[in-house]
Design a protein around this motif. Structure first.
Motif, PDB file in Angstrom:
ATOM      1  N   LEU A  52       0.447   0.627  11.090  1.00 44.97           N
ATOM      2  CA  LEU A  52       0.487   1.739  11.618  1.00 44.97           C
ATOM      3  C   LEU A  52      -1.153   2.244  11.823  1.00 44.97           C
ATOM      4  O   LEU A  52      -2.093   2.172  10.964  1.00 44.97           O
ATOM      5  CB  LEU A  52       0.775   2.636  10.670  1.00 44.97           C
ATOM      6  N   PRO A  53      -1.533   2.909  13.022  1.00 42.83           N
ATOM      7  CA  PRO A  53      -2.619   3.244  13.397  1.00 42.83           C
ATOM      8  C   PRO A  53      -3.194   4.378  12.732  1.00 42.83           C
ATOM      9  O   PRO A  53      -2.372   5.515  12.542  1.00 42.83           O
ATOM     10  CB  PRO A  53      -2.461   3.351  14.947  1.00 42.83           C
ATOM     11  N   ILE A  90      -1.682  10.632   9.535  1.00 40.23           N
ATOM     12  CA  ILE A  90      -2.984   9.675   9.695  1.00 40.23           C
ATOM     13  C   ILE A  90      -3.345   9.485  11.230  1.00 40.23           C
ATOM     14  O   ILE A  90      -3.988   8.902  11.785  1.00 40.23           O
ATOM     15  CB  ILE A  90      -2.352   8.232   9.126  1.00 40.23           C
ATOM     16  N   HIS A  91      -2.287  10.060  12.143  1.00 38.31           N
ATOM     17  CA  HIS A  91      -2.413   9.845  13.467  1.00 38.31           C
ATOM     18  C   HIS A  91      -1.546  11.209  14.139  1.00 38.31           C
ATOM     19  O   HIS A  91      -0.746  11.555  13.449  1.00 38.31           O
ATOM     20  CB  HIS A  91      -1.506   8.713  13.865  1.00 38.31           C
ATOM     21  N   ARG A  92      -1.772  11.401  15.299  1.00 35.25           N
ATOM     22  CA  ARG A  92      -1.086  12.434  15.869  1.00 35.25           C
ATOM     23  C   ARG A  92       0.546  12.112  15.777  1.00 35.25           C
ATOM     24  O   ARG A  92       1.428  12.998  16.140  1.00 35.25           O
ATOM     25  CB  ARG A  92      -1.423  12.680  17.346  1.00 35.25           C
ATOM     26  N   SER A  93       0.746  10.829  15.749  1.00 34.95           N
ATOM     27  CA  SER A  93       2.080  10.261  15.915  1.00 34.95           C
ATOM     28  C   SER A  93       2.734   9.685  14.750  1.00 34.95           C
ATOM     29  O   SER A  93       3.834   9.427  14.568  1.00 34.95           O
ATOM     30  CB  SER A  93       2.331   9.288  16.994  1.00 34.95           C
ATOM     31  N   PHE A  94       2.054   9.818  13.535  1.00 31.74           N
ATOM     32  CA  PHE A  94       2.456   9.261  12.151  1.00 31.74           C
ATOM     33  C   PHE A  94       2.261  10.014  11.152  1.00 31.74           C
ATOM     34  O   PHE A  94       0.920  10.519  10.844  1.00 31.74           O
ATOM     35  CB  PHE A  94       1.808   7.896  12.103  1.00 31.74           C
ATOM     36  N   ILE A  95       3.022  10.208  10.160  1.00 32.38           N
ATOM     37  CA  ILE A  95       2.816  10.684   8.722  1.00 32.38           C
ATOM     38  C   ILE A  95       3.338   9.490   7.838  1.00 32.38           C
ATOM     39  O   ILE A  95       4.321   9.054   8.263  1.00 32.38           O
ATOM     40  CB  ILE A  95       3.556  11.974   8.588  1.00 32.38           C
ATOM     41  N   VAL A  96       2.587   9.337   6.856  1.00 30.72           N
ATOM     42  CA  VAL A  96       3.023   8.444   5.832  1.00 30.72           C
ATOM     43  C   VAL A  96       3.140   8.759   4.588  1.00 30.72           C
ATOM     44  O   VAL A  96       2.608   9.851   4.042  1.00 30.72           O
ATOM     45  CB  VAL A  96       1.936   7.018   5.847  1.00 30.72           C
ATOM     46  N   SER A  97       3.916   8.094   3.790  1.00 28.61           N
ATOM     47  CA  SER A  97       4.195   8.460   2.311  1.00 28.61           C
ATOM     48  C   SER A  97       3.011   7.632   1.534  1.00 28.61           C
ATOM     49  O   SER A  97       2.953   6.454   1.500  1.00 28.61           O
ATOM     50  CB  SER A  97       5.673   7.955   1.913  1.00 28.61           C
ATOM     51  N   LEU A  98       2.395   8.515   0.713  1.00 29.86           N
ATOM     52  CA  LEU A  98       1.008   8.128   0.134  1.00 29.86           C
ATOM     53  C   LEU A  98       1.345   6.851  -0.909  1.00 29.86           C
ATOM     54  O   LEU A  98       0.631   5.896  -0.921  1.00 29.86           O
ATOM     55  CB  LEU A  98       0.349   9.100  -0.548  1.00 29.86           C
ATOM     56  N   ASP A  99       2.710   6.969  -1.739  1.00 30.48           N
ATOM     57  CA  ASP A  99       2.776   6.031  -2.697  1.00 30.48           C
ATOM     58  C   ASP A  99       3.465   4.651  -1.984  1.00 30.48           C
ATOM     59  O   ASP A  99       3.712   3.671  -2.732  1.00 30.48           O
ATOM     60  CB  ASP A  99       3.616   6.582  -3.705  1.00 30.48           C
ATOM     61  N   LYS A 100       3.541   4.745  -0.362  1.00 28.64           N
ATOM     62  CA  LYS A 100       4.335   3.641   0.126  1.00 28.64           C
ATOM     63  C   LYS A 100       3.090   2.732   0.773  1.00 28.64           C
ATOM     64  O   LYS A 100       3.536   1.651   1.152  1.00 28.64           O
ATOM     65  CB  LYS A 100       5.455   3.957   1.073  1.00 28.64           C
ATOM     66  N   ILE A 101       1.934   3.159   0.880  1.00 29.63           N
ATOM     67  CA  ILE A 101       0.846   2.522   1.204  1.00 29.63           C
ATOM     68  C   ILE A 101       0.640   1.154   0.598  1.00 29.63           C
ATOM     69  O   ILE A 101       0.212   1.282  -0.829  1.00 29.63           O
ATOM     70  CB  ILE A 101      -0.460   3.454   1.474  1.00 29.63           C
ATOM     71  N   GLU A 102       0.604  -0.054   1.175  1.00 25.94           N
ATOM     72  CA  GLU A 102       0.362  -1.268   0.486  1.00 25.94           C
ATOM     73  C   GLU A 102      -1.442  -1.586   0.667  1.00 25.94           C
ATOM     74  O   GLU A 102      -1.739  -2.100  -0.059  1.00 25.94           O
ATOM     75  CB  GLU A 102       1.183  -2.510   1.295  1.00 25.94           C
ATOM     76  N   SER A 103      -1.732  -1.420   2.027  1.00 24.36           N
ATOM     77  CA  SER A 103      -3.138  -1.437   2.075  1.00 24.36           C
ATOM     78  C   SER A 103      -3.703  -0.701   3.290  1.00 24.36           C
ATOM     79  O   SER A 103      -2.684  -0.199   3.938  1.00 24.36           O
ATOM     80  CB  SER A 103      -3.438  -2.969   2.470  1.00 24.36           C
ATOM     81  N   PHE A 104      -5.050  -0.551   3.425  1.00 27.43           N
ATOM     82  CA  PHE A 104      -5.570  -0.001   4.640  1.00 27.43           C
ATOM     83  C   PHE A 104      -6.851  -0.429   4.992  1.00 27.43           C
ATOM     84  O   PHE A 104      -7.594  -0.789   3.989  1.00 27.43           O
ATOM     85  CB  PHE A 104      -5.279   1.704   4.129  1.00 27.43           C
ATOM     86  N   ASN A 105      -7.520   0.196   6.115  1.00 26.51           N
ATOM     87  CA  ASN A 105      -8.665   0.330   6.249  1.00 26.51           C
ATOM     88  C   ASN A 105      -9.136   1.567   7.223  1.00 26.51           C
ATOM     89  O   ASN A 105      -8.187   2.444   7.293  1.00 26.51           O
ATOM     90  CB  ASN A 105      -9.455  -1.001   7.152  1.00 26.51           C
TER      91      ASN A 105
END
Length: 232
Positions: free
Chosen positions: A215-216, A189-204
């Motif tokens: 996380l940005p 999601i960012h040059r400095s971050f990778i996230v686990s898709l099923d751990k995402i609680e909310s987003f914009n």
């Protein structure tokens, strides 16, 4: 059993510099040269159909700078920048480059740069199974279950893998660890971050929340984040 070759391309608008890198690559068994380009736009078009694991990339080129080429790629491979201009080094490392080679590039310095991506395929990140990865930290290998990972953060030459119960820090680039993760489970999601898709609680379009951590979302990643999290 021989190690898997690292596929690569060279992009440099100066034919002599390009030829030097071609000769260097030919002497390293772990590298497999797929193509060379004197134009960054031609390289961009090639990469849309033929993804590789590593780019040797000149920065100052006509029409499209090497740094701008990296920003246009949805999933940028590992990058080793090559340039005659030292002033570009900071920007190159801001893009999570593996290394920065100042021209004229010696073979010794070339080998040192290539050596930095070797651990991603052997010591720092052992071969993955569908359930876990193994990370080298504090002189031992630590098994991390993929299902436990919340997100991964880049710390320059290191990464921090944040799980539900702990964090593991290891010396490897975020691009290298990304290549070892199943794409259906993890998202850059960012040059400095990778996230686990099923751990995402909310987003914009600017932020992702995981376990109450904000996380940005990088500008160059917004389109792919929107496509992954809000499919139509």
């Amino acid at each position: 059993m021989p190690e898997k070759s690292i596929t690569c391309i060279v992009v440099d608008d100066e034919p002599p510099a390009l030829e030097i890198l071609r000769k260097y690559i030919a002497q390293v068994q772990s590298l497999k040269l797929e193509a060379t380009f004197t134009d960054a736009i031609d390289a961009f078009n090639f990469l849309q159909q033929h993804p590789v694991e590593l780019i040797f990339l000149d920065i100052k080129m006509p029409e499209l700078l090497g740094t701008d080429l990296v920003r246009t790629l949805k999933r940028a491979p590992a990058v080793i920048f090559t340039t005659a201009y030292r002033k570009y080094a900071v920007e190159g490392f801001d893009l999570d480059a593996v290394d920065y080679l100042l021209k004229p590039v010696s073979f010794e310095r070339f080998l040192k740069a290539v050596g930095k991506i070797e651990p991603a395929n052997s010591d720092s990140v052992a071969k993955s199974s569908p359930q876990f990865i193994q990370l080298r930290t504090e002189r031992k290998m630590v098994k991390v279950q993929l299902s436990d990972i919340l997100y991964i953060e880049s710390l320059k030459d290191y990464i921090k893998v944040v799980t539900q119960n702990a964090s593991v820090v290891t010396k490897v680039s975020i691009s290298a660890i990304e290549a070892n993760l199943p794409k259906e489970q993890f998202l850059r999601i960012h040059r400095s971050f990778i996230v686990s898709l099923d751990k995402i609680e909310s987003f914009n379009h600017e932020l992702v929340w995981i376990a109450k951590t904000e996380l940005p979302v990088g500008r160059m990643y917004r389109q792919q984040v929107e496509a992954a999290l809000n499919p139509r």
